[in-house]
Design an enzyme around this catalytic site. Structure first.
Site, PDB file in Angstrom:
ATOM      1  CB  ILE A  58     -72.498 -28.604  45.145  1.00 39.21           C
ATOM      2  CG1 ILE A  58     -72.531 -28.063  43.585  1.00 39.21           C
ATOM      3  CG2 ILE A  58     -71.263 -28.066  45.987  1.00 39.21           C
ATOM      4  CD1 ILE A  58     -72.968 -26.393  43.765  1.00 39.21           C
ATOM      5  CB  SER A  59     -70.794 -32.083  40.629  1.00 33.64           C
ATOM      6  OG  SER A  59     -71.277 -33.025  40.560  1.00 33.64           O
TER       7      SER A  59
END
EC number: 2.1.1.77
Length: 210
Positions: A58-59
């Site tokens: 997840i960025s």
């Protein structure tokens, strides 16, 4: 967790140039901690990526906000997302009032994220299991396209599925470890490309990726 979100917006996003009110409101609303593994929830609002399994991540919050801002999207627009991943980026876009079509290639991630988005009642998000580099042709054109994985070039099918006028934001680079964040604008049948800095994303895998 609400205070953590508010702190994230105030300390991580606004000082670094995130000024779009819709983006800031969405980032302050979406429960990011529900999109990460339970063991990592204490880190959910820190400004770094986190693993979600299957070699995917997840960025970090800033990148999600930055890419969302670069889209320059307006409520009601149709957005194609390539790389559903955790579903957090899609949730932010939906919270901004956009209709999101998101494609994921890894079945386990697709199923988990689809079920989560349904449980959270994100009715503006449609999920698909497929090769994201091929886009979603039967639902094209899209006002905006966002790609959350890095490939060696801009996938031709995505260019074809971008509305005119339209904007696409994606990481592109010949290195599989680092890319340039690229903004592609389509206007009057022509493409205009600008680079917005170095980034590091997981591989864009598919017919028009790695």
């Amino acid at each position: 967790m609400r205070r953590n979100r508010e702190r994230m917006v105030r300390q991580q996003l606004m000082p670094r140039g995130i000024s779009d009110e819709a983006v800031l409101a969405a980032m302050g609303c979406v429960p990011r901690h529900l999109f990460v593994q339970e063991a990592l929830r204490a880190q959910a609002y820190e400004d770094h990526p986190l693993p979600i399994g299957n070699g995917q991540t997840i960025s970090q919050p800033f990148i999600v906000a930055f890419m969302s801002q670069l889209l320059e999207a307006k409520p009601g627009m149709r957005v194609l997302e390539i790389g559903t991943g955790s579903g957090y980026q899609a949730a932010v876009l939906a919270e901004m009032g956009l209709d999101v079509y998101t494609v994921e290639r890894i079945r386990e991630i697709y199923q988990t994220t689809r079920d989560l988005l349904r449980a959270l009642r994100y009715t503006r998000i449609r999920c698909r299991l497929d090769d994201g580099t091929l886009g979603w042709p039967e639902s094209a054109p899209f006002d905006r396209i966002i790609v959350t994985a890095g490939g060696p070039e801009i996938p031709v099918p995505l260019v074809e599925q971008l509305a005119d006028p339209g904007v696409m934001v994606l990481p592109v680079g010949v290195s599989r470890r680092s890319q340039e964040l690229v903004v592609v604008r389509k206007r009057d049948g022509k493409l205009f490309r600008s680079n917005r800095g170095g980034v590091s994303f997981v591989d864009l895998v598919g017919c028009h990726g790695w």
